[in-house]
Scaffold this motif. Structure first.
Motif, PDB file in Angstrom:
ATOM      1  N   ASP A   1      51.651  43.659  30.249  1.00 31.67           N
ATOM      2  CA  ASP A   1      51.634  43.123  29.074  1.00 31.67           C
ATOM      3  C   ASP A   1      50.407  42.336  28.488  1.00 31.67           C
ATOM      4  O   ASP A   1      49.708  41.864  29.183  1.00 31.67           O
ATOM      5  CB  ASP A   1      52.865  41.905  29.190  1.00 31.67           C
ATOM      6  CG  ASP A   1      52.928  41.172  27.825  1.00 31.67           C
ATOM      7  OD1 ASP A   1      53.758  41.817  26.882  1.00 31.67           O
ATOM      8  OD2 ASP A   1      52.590  40.101  27.373  1.00 31.67           O
ATOM      9  N   ALA A   2      50.121  42.790  27.239  1.00 31.95           N
ATOM     10  CA  ALA A   2      48.723  42.493  26.582  1.00 31.95           C
ATOM     11  C   ALA A   2      48.481  41.137  26.108  1.00 31.95           C
ATOM     12  O   ALA A   2      47.426  40.655  25.679  1.00 31.95           O
ATOM     13  CB  ALA A   2      48.495  43.666  25.407  1.00 31.95           C
ATOM     14  N   ASP A   3      49.857  40.446  26.249  1.00 31.21           N
ATOM     15  CA  ASP A   3      49.492  39.013  25.786  1.00 31.21           C
ATOM     16  C   ASP A   3      49.799  38.078  27.124  1.00 31.21           C
ATOM     17  O   ASP A   3      48.593  37.545  27.401  1.00 31.21           O
ATOM     18  CB  ASP A   3      50.844  38.426  25.031  1.00 31.21           C
ATOM     19  CG  ASP A   3      50.624  39.443  23.698  1.00 31.21           C
ATOM     20  OD1 ASP A   3      49.582  39.478  23.163  1.00 31.21           O
ATOM     21  OD2 ASP A   3      51.756  39.877  23.210  1.00 31.21           O
ATOM     22  N   GLY A   4      50.742  38.172  27.972  1.00 25.61           N
ATOM     23  CA  GLY A   4      50.845  37.161  29.051  1.00 25.61           C
ATOM     24  C   GLY A   4      50.140  37.683  30.417  1.00 25.61           C
ATOM     25  O   GLY A   4      49.925  37.097  31.567  1.00 25.61           O
ATOM     26  N   PHE A   5      49.956  39.256  30.342  1.00 22.60           N
ATOM     27  CA  PHE A   5      49.499  39.962  31.470  1.00 22.60           C
ATOM     28  C   PHE A   5      50.379  40.062  32.690  1.00 22.60           C
ATOM     29  O   PHE A   5      49.746  40.263  33.786  1.00 22.60           O
ATOM     30  CB  PHE A   5      48.104  39.258  31.621  1.00 22.60           C
ATOM     31  CG  PHE A   5      47.055  39.193  30.623  1.00 22.60           C
ATOM     32  CD1 PHE A   5      46.550  40.372  29.931  1.00 22.60           C
ATOM     33  CD2 PHE A   5      46.765  38.042  29.904  1.00 22.60           C
ATOM     34  CE1 PHE A   5      45.851  40.336  28.772  1.00 22.60           C
ATOM     35  CE2 PHE A   5      45.855  38.088  28.733  1.00 22.60           C
ATOM     36  CZ  PHE A   5      45.665  39.296  28.271  1.00 22.60           C
ATOM     37  N   ALA A   6      51.593  39.950  32.499  1.00 18.51           N
ATOM     38  CA  ALA A   6      52.425  40.143  33.514  1.00 18.51           C
ATOM     39  C   ALA A   6      52.487  41.527  33.764  1.00 18.51           C
ATOM     40  O   ALA A   6      52.784  42.370  32.559  1.00 18.51           O
ATOM     41  CB  ALA A   6      53.764  39.274  33.393  1.00 18.51           C
TER      42      ALA A   6
ATOM     43  N   ALA B   1      47.535  35.222  38.278  1.00 18.28           N
ATOM     44  CA  ALA B   1      47.473  33.809  38.913  1.00 18.28           C
ATOM     45  C   ALA B   1      47.305  32.884  37.667  1.00 18.28           C
ATOM     46  O   ALA B   1      46.673  33.053  36.478  1.00 18.28           O
ATOM     47  CB  ALA B   1      46.326  33.866  39.977  1.00 18.28           C
ATOM     48  N   ALA B   2      47.192  31.614  38.076  1.00 20.20           N
ATOM     49  CA  ALA B   2      46.979  30.643  37.273  1.00 20.20           C
ATOM     50  C   ALA B   2      45.343  30.576  36.715  1.00 20.20           C
ATOM     51  O   ALA B   2      45.347  29.873  35.750  1.00 20.20           O
ATOM     52  CB  ALA B   2      47.288  29.208  37.894  1.00 20.20           C
ATOM     53  N   THR B   3      44.539  30.976  37.458  1.00 17.81           N
ATOM     54  CA  THR B   3      43.245  31.397  36.803  1.00 17.81           C
ATOM     55  C   THR B   3      42.848  32.336  36.214  1.00 17.81           C
ATOM     56  O   THR B   3      41.572  32.423  35.771  1.00 17.81           O
ATOM     57  CB  THR B   3      42.332  31.408  38.431  1.00 17.81           C
ATOM     58  OG1 THR B   3      42.946  32.461  39.244  1.00 17.81           O
ATOM     59  CG2 THR B   3      42.299  30.128  39.192  1.00 17.81           C
ATOM     60  N   CYS B   4      43.863  33.052  35.614  1.00 22.77           N
ATOM     61  CA  CYS B   4      43.691  33.970  34.598  1.00 22.77           C
ATOM     62  C   CYS B   4      43.151  33.595  33.386  1.00 22.77           C
ATOM     63  O   CYS B   4      43.468  32.623  32.999  1.00 22.77           O
ATOM     64  CB  CYS B   4      44.944  34.824  34.364  1.00 22.77           C
ATOM     65  SG  CYS B   4      44.905  36.214  33.095  1.00 22.77           S
TER      66      CYS B   4
ATOM     67  N   VAL C   1      37.545  37.771  37.654  1.00 23.49           N
ATOM     68  CA  VAL C   1      37.854  36.401  38.205  1.00 23.49           C
ATOM     69  C   VAL C   1      38.794  36.421  39.282  1.00 23.49           C
ATOM     70  O   VAL C   1      39.196  35.294  39.627  1.00 23.49           O
ATOM     71  CB  VAL C   1      38.171  35.635  37.213  1.00 23.49           C
ATOM     72  CG1 VAL C   1      37.068  35.384  35.955  1.00 23.49           C
ATOM     73  CG2 VAL C   1      39.354  35.825  36.404  1.00 23.49           C
ATOM     74  N   ASN C   2      39.053  37.624  40.079  1.00 32.77           N
ATOM     75  CA  ASN C   2      40.133  37.694  41.007  1.00 32.77           C
ATOM     76  C   ASN C   2      41.459  36.730  40.760  1.00 32.77           C
ATOM     77  O   ASN C   2      42.073  36.172  41.772  1.00 32.77           O
ATOM     78  CB  ASN C   2      39.613  37.019  42.395  1.00 32.77           C
ATOM     79  CG  ASN C   2      38.348  37.821  42.641  1.00 32.77           C
ATOM     80  OD1 ASN C   2      38.301  38.982  42.774  1.00 32.77           O
ATOM     81  ND2 ASN C   2      36.977  37.184  43.080  1.00 32.77           N
ATOM     82  N   ALA C   3      41.999  36.945  39.585  1.00 35.45           N
ATOM     83  CA  ALA C   3      43.178  36.170  39.288  1.00 35.45           C
ATOM     84  C   ALA C   3      44.522  37.123  39.138  1.00 35.45           C
ATOM     85  O   ALA C   3      45.262  36.882  38.362  1.00 35.45           O
ATOM     86  CB  ALA C   3      42.832  35.609  37.900  1.00 35.45           C
ATOM     87  N   ARG C   4      44.409  38.301  39.956  1.00 34.04           N
ATOM     88  CA  ARG C   4      45.437  39.113  40.088  1.00 34.04           C
ATOM     89  C   ARG C   4      46.108  38.750  41.578  1.00 34.04           C
ATOM     90  O   ARG C   4      45.221  38.727  42.327  1.00 34.04           O
ATOM     91  CB  ARG C   4      45.429  40.519  39.719  1.00 34.04           C
ATOM     92  CG  ARG C   4      44.927  40.576  38.334  1.00 34.04           C
ATOM     93  CD  ARG C   4      46.052  40.821  37.342  1.00 34.04           C
ATOM     94  NE  ARG C   4      47.078  41.474  37.371  1.00 34.04           N
ATOM     95  CZ  ARG C   4      48.133  41.422  36.447  1.00 34.04           C
ATOM     96  NH1 ARG C   4      47.970  40.612  35.573  1.00 34.04           N
ATOM     97  NH2 ARG C   4      48.973  41.986  36.562  1.00 34.04           N
ATOM     98  N   GLU C   5      47.351  38.459  41.667  1.00 36.79           N
ATOM     99  CA  GLU C   5      47.749  38.314  43.259  1.00 36.79           C
ATOM    100  C   GLU C   5      49.210  38.957  43.479  1.00 36.79           C
ATOM    101  O   GLU C   5      49.888  39.105  42.398  1.00 36.79           O
ATOM    102  CB  GLU C   5      47.660  36.761  43.619  1.00 36.79           C
ATOM    103  CG  GLU C   5      48.735  36.124  42.644  1.00 36.79           C
ATOM    104  CD  GLU C   5      48.648  34.528  42.610  1.00 36.79           C
ATOM    105  OE1 GLU C   5      47.818  34.207  43.273  1.00 36.79           O
ATOM    106  OE2 GLU C   5      49.431  33.992  42.219  1.00 36.79           O
TER     107      GLU C   5
END
Length: 248
Positions: A194-199, A175-178, A217-221
């Motif tokens: 991905d270890a850079d952008g975490f997608a 999410a944007a809060t990552c 921080v609950n930033a996966r959705e």
């Protein structure tokens, strides 16, 4: 007696069931974590005198492919083995049969099996809080019964050939809060992030939801509309309480 616990538990539900069950046995517990992508499982030692517990989740009525692949590298050496499949109150279908075939092919002596309930990893409104106190007491009792009653020819349910497997289609993304801490990438059981952008790579991700559960921080959705539609479809079968089962 040494207890060897072989588990695949991305969100902790299967591990919680395994811990409750193992409390019904006596002995030192060694854990082999099949969710560890860096482990060479061919080096894991199981001795004939060990009491082995293999605890895996049911994903759509099958064993997660990566768990089967990693388990198959461990030599059972004739050790007595109990199987536990853990599911989120829908159905476990061919999971135990697949576990039995894999374990026997590895050289384990399968003497019993359990189907147990844990909170659904994707839809926590189903089987919320399970295994609960009632489940825990029952699982301990199952362990004691297996010690007293198990045979080398348990009747374990499931079909062969197994039902067709497949991923659930829900792939968590950042999410944007990552904040870019990288925990999700490090802990992903299949290294799909991905270890850079975490997608997450949708071709590699197994939809286990570990990254979503552990994000500080609950930033996966996941897609909210898809989650709501699937939850509504599952509600009739997943809402009524199902009970744990023992097969001897």
């Amino acid at each position: 007696m040494r207890i060897v616990e072989i588990i695949f538990s991305p969100t902790g539900g299967t591990a919680k069931v395994a811990r409750a069950f193992a409390e019904g046995w006596e002995g030192e517990v060694k854990t082999i974590d099949l969710a560890n992508p860096e482990k060479d499982f061919s080096t894991c030692a199981v001795d004939e005198g060990d009491q082995v517990l293999i605890a895996l989740p049911s994903f759509g009525g099958r064993v997660p492919t990566i768990a089967t692949e990693r388990l198959s590298r461990i030599a059972g050496n004739g050790a007595t083995c109990t199987l536990i499949c853990v599911y989120g109150n829908r159905a476990y279908e061919d999971t135990l049969a697949e576990m039995e075939d894999t374990a026997r092919a590895c050289g384990f002596n399968v003497v019993a099996a359990v189907a147990a309930i844990a909170e659904h990893s994707i839809f926590p409104q189903f089987a919320t809080g399970r295994p609960d106190a009632t489940d825990t007491a029952q699982l301990r009792g199952f362990a004691r019964r297996i010690t007293e009653e198990a045979t080398d020819t348990p009747t374990i349910p499931g079909n062969r050939p197994y039902k067709q497997g497949g991923r659930g289609g829900l792939v968590p993304q950042p999410a944007a809060t990552c904040v870019g801490c990288g925990l999700c990438a490090r802990e992903c059981p299949v290294q799909a992030i991905d270890a850079d952008g975490f997608a997450a790579n949708p071709e590699t991700c197994i939809g286990c939801m570990r990254c979503l559960r552990i994000c500080p921080v609950n930033a996966r959705e996941v897609n909210a509309a898809a989650v709501a539609a699937k939850a509504e479809a599952l509600s009739p079968v997943c809402t009524p309480r199902k009970e744990n089962e023992l097969f001897l």
